[in-house]
Write a protein that holds these residues in place. Sequence first.
Motif, short mmCIF file in Angstrom:
data_model
loop_
_atom_site.label_atom_id
_atom_site.label_comp_id
_atom_site.label_asym_id
_atom_site.label_seq_id
_atom_site.Cartn_x
_atom_site.Cartn_y
_atom_site.Cartn_z
N THR A 133 -25.30 17.83 -10.39
CA THR A 133 -24.01 17.02 -10.27
C THR A 133 -24.34 15.79 -11.09
O THR A 133 -25.52 15.17 -10.92
CB THR A 133 -24.03 16.37 -8.56
N VAL A 134 -23.59 15.29 -12.12
CA VAL A 134 -23.91 14.34 -12.78
C VAL A 134 -23.30 13.07 -12.42
O VAL A 134 -23.71 11.97 -12.89
CB VAL A 134 -23.25 14.65 -14.40
N LYS A 135 -22.49 13.20 -11.69
CA LYS A 135 -21.70 12.11 -10.97
C LYS A 135 -21.12 12.36 -9.72
O LYS A 135 -20.47 13.33 -9.65
CB LYS A 135 -20.55 11.34 -11.82
N GLY A 136 -21.53 11.85 -8.65
CA GLY A 136 -21.21 12.22 -7.31
C GLY A 136 -19.96 11.71 -6.72
O GLY A 136 -19.40 10.90 -7.40
N TYR A 137 -19.54 11.97 -5.39
CA TYR A 137 -18.40 11.36 -4.80
C TYR A 137 -18.59 10.00 -4.30
O TYR A 137 -19.70 9.86 -3.47
CB TYR A 137 -18.09 12.29 -3.70
N THR A 138 -17.76 9.26 -4.45
CA THR A 138 -17.69 7.83 -3.81
C THR A 138 -16.27 7.43 -3.56
O THR A 138 -15.32 7.62 -4.38
CB THR A 138 -18.38 6.75 -4.73
N ASP A 139 -16.06 7.16 -2.30
CA ASP A 139 -14.57 6.51 -1.90
C ASP A 139 -14.86 4.73 -1.72
O ASP A 139 -13.68 4.41 -1.48
CB ASP A 139 -14.23 7.22 -0.86
N ASP A 140 -16.00 4.25 -1.32
CA ASP A 140 -16.12 2.90 -1.13
C ASP A 140 -16.98 2.27 -1.99
O ASP A 140 -17.31 0.89 -2.00
CB ASP A 140 -16.47 2.76 0.10
N GLU A 141 -17.64 2.99 -3.11
CA GLU A 141 -18.74 2.43 -3.85
C GLU A 141 -18.40 2.48 -5.29
O GLU A 141 -17.95 3.68 -5.69
CB GLU A 141 -20.14 3.00 -3.64
N LEU A 142 -18.33 1.68 -5.87
CA LEU A 142 -17.85 1.46 -7.35
C LEU A 142 -18.98 1.99 -8.38
O LEU A 142 -20.07 1.85 -8.42
CB LEU A 142 -17.59 0.11 -7.87
N VAL A 143 -18.39 2.93 -9.14
CA VAL A 143 -19.36 3.41 -10.20
C VAL A 143 -18.88 3.08 -11.73
O VAL A 143 -17.67 2.85 -11.79
CB VAL A 143 -19.58 5.09 -10.04
N TYR A 144 -19.71 3.21 -12.63
CA TYR A 144 -19.24 2.48 -14.07
C TYR A 144 -18.72 3.91 -14.54
O TYR A 144 -19.32 5.14 -14.90
CB TYR A 144 -20.45 2.11 -14.69
N ASN A 145 -17.69 3.66 -15.27
CA ASN A 145 -16.91 4.72 -16.10
C ASN A 145 -16.90 4.30 -17.56
O ASN A 145 -16.67 3.36 -18.06
CB ASN A 145 -15.38 4.77 -15.65
N LYS A 146 -18.01 5.20 -18.25
CA LYS A 146 -18.49 4.92 -19.92
C LYS A 146 -17.14 5.17 -20.62
O LYS A 146 -17.08 4.17 -21.50
CB LYS A 146 -19.45 5.70 -20.35
N THR A 147 -16.35 6.07 -20.48
CA THR A 147 -15.20 6.03 -21.17
C THR A 147 -14.16 4.87 -21.15
O THR A 147 -13.75 4.36 -22.01
CB THR A 147 -14.39 7.42 -20.83
N MET A 148 -13.82 4.51 -19.92
CA MET A 148 -12.76 3.55 -19.35
C MET A 148 -13.52 1.98 -19.63
O MET A 148 -12.86 1.31 -19.58
CB MET A 148 -12.20 3.72 -18.20
N ALA A 149 -14.77 2.16 -19.48
CA ALA A 149 -15.83 1.03 -19.53
C ALA A 149 -15.19 -0.11 -18.52
O ALA A 149 -15.15 -1.37 -18.65
CB ALA A 149 -15.26 0.26 -20.97
N ASP A 150 -15.23 0.54 -17.39
CA ASP A 150 -14.89 -0.17 -16.12
C ASP A 150 -15.69 0.32 -14.86
O ASP A 150 -16.19 1.46 -14.89
CB ASP A 150 -13.40 -0.55 -15.83
N TRP A 151 -15.37 -0.62 -13.83
CA TRP A 151 -16.00 0.07 -12.33
C TRP A 151 -14.85 0.69 -11.68
O TRP A 151 -13.89 -0.05 -11.39
CB TRP A 151 -16.92 -0.99 -11.86
N ARG A 152 -15.29 1.79 -11.14
CA ARG A 152 -14.19 2.35 -10.30
C ARG A 152 -14.41 3.52 -9.28
O ARG A 152 -15.81 3.95 -9.33
CB ARG A 152 -12.98 3.08 -10.91
N VAL A 153 -13.84 3.62 -8.19
CA VAL A 153 -14.60 4.71 -7.17
C VAL A 153 -14.34 6.12 -7.86
O VAL A 153 -13.65 6.25 -8.79
CB VAL A 153 -13.53 4.64 -5.91
#
Length: 257
Positions: A133-153
Amino acid sequence: MKQQKKSLWGKTEKFLAGKGFYIVLLACAAVIGVSAWVMLSAGKNLSDPEPSTTVSQTVQPRQSDAVQTQTVPETVTPKAPEVAVIAPAEQQETELEKLQRQEDESEPQPVQETDAEPEQPPAAFVWPVAGETVKGYTDDELVYNKTMADWRVHPAMDLAADLGTKVLAAATGTVEQIFEDDLYGTTVIIDHGGGLKSVYANLAASPAVSAGDSVAMGAVIGAVGDTALGETVEVSHLHFAMECDGVPVNPEDYLSR
């Protein structure tokens, strides 16, 4: 004889010459009076006839009036006698058959179930690809998206796998949809029943299944691709998600069974 005639005539002349003349005169007057009275009476009857003194006349009705007033007797059609139809002997229901039929009708009929039991979700699931698993499941914690360059669930799991790696159905079900997602690319959704569905994204452009297909657990549904425009800078992977009754759930809760 001649002397007798002369003697009778002489007596007559003496009678007429005396009182007999007046008697004859009165008799003539009486005859004239009666005749005059009769004539006057006849003239009065002719000029002004009274209903009580006129001769009754028989008035014959006209033929048209007779037809109008004639009463036509009502024609009564005699009612045909009712004929009882007797069925042949082989068609008549015997008393035993009648009792048997009544017993069958009185027996309670089984109640047919109109509502089918809700379909239960599968009890077991397999991993769609054998990768970390390179990126896990989150529904309430924001993670950084390298492609979109933002933080999101991130309501899914990104499982590392090389391009072209076969992707398996996590459980038995029916292919519900195949479509192109703006962020996650070619996507296949499998309905497992009980409100539970699995989502496979970032697949190669041509999946191995079609909408409506029934698939068994572990069946190949496609291959890992690079169609997810929202994760192009990430390592090659399968974007895998699950939902229950339309709400995202953690796939790892089911894959661990």
